[in-house]
Design a protein around this motif. Structure first.
Motif, mmCIF file in Angstrom:
data_model
loop_
_atom_site.group_PDB
_atom_site.id
_atom_site.type_symbol
_atom_site.label_atom_id
_atom_site.label_comp_id
_atom_site.label_asym_id
_atom_site.label_seq_id
_atom_site.Cartn_x
_atom_site.Cartn_y
_atom_site.Cartn_z
ATOM 1 N N VAL A 128 -5.318 21.003 18.103
ATOM 2 C CA VAL A 128 -4.796 21.596 19.603
ATOM 3 C C VAL A 128 -5.687 20.749 20.389
ATOM 4 N N ILE A 129 -4.742 19.911 21.409
ATOM 5 C CA ILE A 129 -5.325 19.114 22.266
ATOM 6 C C ILE A 129 -5.729 19.825 23.424
ATOM 7 N N ALA A 130 -4.979 20.886 23.828
ATOM 8 C CA ALA A 130 -5.352 21.820 24.986
ATOM 9 C C ALA A 130 -4.926 22.947 24.862
ATOM 10 N N GLY A 131 -5.137 23.850 25.716
ATOM 11 C CA GLY A 131 -4.660 25.277 25.958
ATOM 12 C C GLY A 131 -4.459 25.678 27.180
ATOM 13 N N VAL A 132 -3.442 26.447 27.452
ATOM 14 C CA VAL A 132 -2.840 26.934 28.814
ATOM 15 C C VAL A 132 -2.831 28.499 28.763
ATOM 16 N N PRO A 133 -3.227 29.178 29.507
ATOM 17 C CA PRO A 133 -3.338 30.806 29.790
ATOM 18 C C PRO A 133 -2.208 31.231 30.359
ATOM 19 N N ARG A 134 -1.488 32.217 29.616
ATOM 20 C CA ARG A 134 0.023 32.628 30.266
ATOM 21 C C ARG A 134 0.044 34.128 30.218
ATOM 22 N N THR A 135 0.197 34.862 31.107
ATOM 23 C CA THR A 135 0.522 36.451 31.515
ATOM 24 C C THR A 135 2.056 36.254 31.289
ATOM 25 N N GLY A 136 2.927 35.515 31.347
ATOM 26 C CA GLY A 136 4.251 35.657 31.250
ATOM 27 C C GLY A 136 4.944 34.528 31.255
ATOM 28 N N GLY A 137 6.242 34.514 31.014
ATOM 29 C CA GLY A 137 7.044 33.362 30.984
ATOM 30 C C GLY A 137 6.661 32.308 29.928
ATOM 31 N N ALA A 138 6.971 30.889 29.839
ATOM 32 C CA ALA A 138 7.113 30.052 28.727
ATOM 33 C C ALA A 138 6.439 28.984 28.811
ATOM 34 N N VAL A 139 6.273 28.351 27.792
ATOM 35 C CA VAL A 139 5.653 27.076 27.411
ATOM 36 C C VAL A 139 6.468 26.254 26.304
ATOM 37 N N ALA A 140 6.821 24.985 26.561
ATOM 38 C CA ALA A 140 7.889 24.367 25.792
ATOM 39 C C ALA A 140 7.434 22.874 25.780
ATOM 40 N N THR A 141 7.558 22.393 24.494
ATOM 41 C CA THR A 141 6.964 20.927 24.371
ATOM 42 C C THR A 141 8.015 19.849 23.677
ATOM 43 N N SER A 142 8.068 18.834 24.186
ATOM 44 C CA SER A 142 9.116 17.995 23.592
ATOM 45 C C SER A 142 8.364 16.731 23.304
ATOM 46 N N GLY A 143 8.557 15.897 22.200
ATOM 47 C CA GLY A 143 7.594 14.881 21.898
ATOM 48 C C GLY A 143 7.844 14.223 20.559
ATOM 49 N N THR A 144 6.973 13.784 19.877
ATOM 50 C CA THR A 144 7.293 13.107 18.451
ATOM 51 C C THR A 144 6.541 14.006 17.516
ATOM 52 N N SER A 147 4.121 13.063 24.073
ATOM 53 C CA SER A 147 4.698 14.348 24.566
ATOM 54 C C SER A 147 4.595 14.900 25.579
ATOM 55 N N VAL A 148 5.191 15.797 26.276
ATOM 56 C CA VAL A 148 5.158 16.427 27.443
ATOM 57 C C VAL A 148 5.429 17.786 27.307
ATOM 58 N N SER A 149 4.509 18.599 27.839
ATOM 59 C CA SER A 149 4.839 20.338 27.848
ATOM 60 C C SER A 149 5.044 20.771 29.000
ATOM 61 N N VAL A 150 5.796 21.969 29.195
ATOM 62 C CA VAL A 150 6.276 22.389 30.421
ATOM 63 C C VAL A 150 6.066 23.930 30.300
ATOM 64 N N THR A 151 5.510 24.413 31.285
ATOM 65 C CA THR A 151 5.358 25.874 31.552
ATOM 66 C C THR A 151 6.289 26.525 33.077
ATOM 67 N N GLY A 152 6.677 27.459 32.650
ATOM 68 C CA GLY A 152 7.479 28.217 33.963
ATOM 69 C C GLY A 152 8.192 29.303 33.361
ATOM 70 N N LEU A 182 13.601 21.122 30.542
ATOM 71 C CA LEU A 182 12.852 20.086 31.453
ATOM 72 C C LEU A 182 11.980 19.438 30.598
ATOM 73 N N ALA A 183 11.269 20.087 29.360
ATOM 74 C CA ALA A 183 10.302 19.242 28.433
ATOM 75 C C ALA A 183 11.031 17.964 27.996
ATOM 76 N N THR A 184 12.442 18.462 27.553
ATOM 77 C CA THR A 184 13.146 17.030 26.869
ATOM 78 C C THR A 184 13.385 15.971 28.271
ATOM 79 N N ALA A 185 14.189 16.428 28.913
ATOM 80 C CA ALA A 185 14.206 15.525 30.370
ATOM 81 C C ALA A 185 13.125 14.657 30.472
ATOM 82 N N ALA A 186 11.910 15.547 30.730
ATOM 83 C CA ALA A 186 10.590 14.691 31.239
ATOM 84 C C ALA A 186 10.182 13.883 30.206
#
Length: 249
Positions: A158-174, A196-201, A210-214
């Motif tokens: 794991v390279i990073a961690g992101v706290p979330r109380t709701g919503g989403a995290v998506a990653t696109s990459g290799t 890779s690019v990870s997106v929260t929202g 958006l992760a794919t497009a980014a």
């Protein structure tokens, strides 16, 4: 510490896990909700998987059925894919080189978000639903889950961690499938120095798109994100680059 319970099944060719946290995590209602989630995702896979010969996507590709003969849900997804193409300026496109249609880049996030509504019906339970790295979080307690971002150079890390109380995290990459994404602008493989690019929202469907497009956008990836969505990019040398509000729960 609040009671926890977890479930995992192989669906869509990937592990789908559910983590419940709260006094009702062991309840029959929670058990039924998770069974319903797995059943719904399995049903979506039967309809949309390009790897199943009997799926609607495969039958459309072979010309066995037309758009007027498929389930209305397939036409709904096609409309969502068209809207995503417009939203991303063509960086996301379910039309693939050669003239085929593959909605996989939208379907997983859309399906997980739909299925996640079953979990919201269980009172006083926090949920983390993870479908191969696309994550939906529901935390009525207000206590966040920390979602790990996989290192694309080492899938076991794991390279990073992101706290979330709701919503989403998506990653696109290799990391999961290698260099499998293409650039709709050229019809060739996506050429980028980002691994890779990870997106929260708030929406997993949109975070996934958006992760794919980014990722396809390359160095311009932050400009692809919509208001309310944040991103984290990983370069080939392991350096990270995040948007201003990345990491806010």
């Amino acid at each position: 510490m609040a009671p926890r319970r977890s479930w995992v099944e192989q669906i869509m060719g990937l592990p789908v896990s559910v983590l419940a946290r709260g006094e009702a995590a062991d309840s029959e209602q929670a058990e039924v909700a998770v069974r319903d989630v797995f059943a719904e995702l399995s049903g979506v896979d039967r309809v949309f998987s390009p790897y199943r010969t009997d799926s609607a996507v495969s039958r459309l590709a072979r010309g066995e059925v037309g758009w007027d003969q498929v389930d209305p849900l397939v036409r709904e997804v096609a409309e969502r894919c068209a809207a995503a193409r417009e939203l991303t300026g063509g960086l996301f496109d379910a039309q693939v080189p050669g003239g085929g249609w593959d909605p996989s880049g939208l379907v997983k996030g859309w399906a997980v978000e739909r299925a996640g509504e079953r979990l919201r019906e269980v009172a006083d339970v926090d949920w983390c639903l993870n479908a191969g790295g696309d994550v939906l979080v529901v935390c009525p307690s207000g206590e966040p889950f920390t979602v790990g971002i996989q290192d694309p150079r080492d899938p076991g890390r794991v390279i990073a961690g992101v706290p979330r109380t709701g919503g989403a995290v998506a990653t696109s990459g290799t990391a999961a499938r290698g260099a499998h994404l293409y650039d709709p602008r050229t019809g060739g493989p996506a050429g980028t120095r980002w691994l890779s690019v990870s997106v929260t929202g708030p929406s997993l469907e949109y975070a996934d798109v958006l992760a794919t497009a980014a990722f396809v956008a390359g160095d311009d990836w932050p400009a692809v994100l919509l208001p309310g969505y944040e991103g984290l990019g990983v370069l080939a040398d392991g350096n990270l680059s995040a948007t201003a509000c990345w990491g806010r729960a």
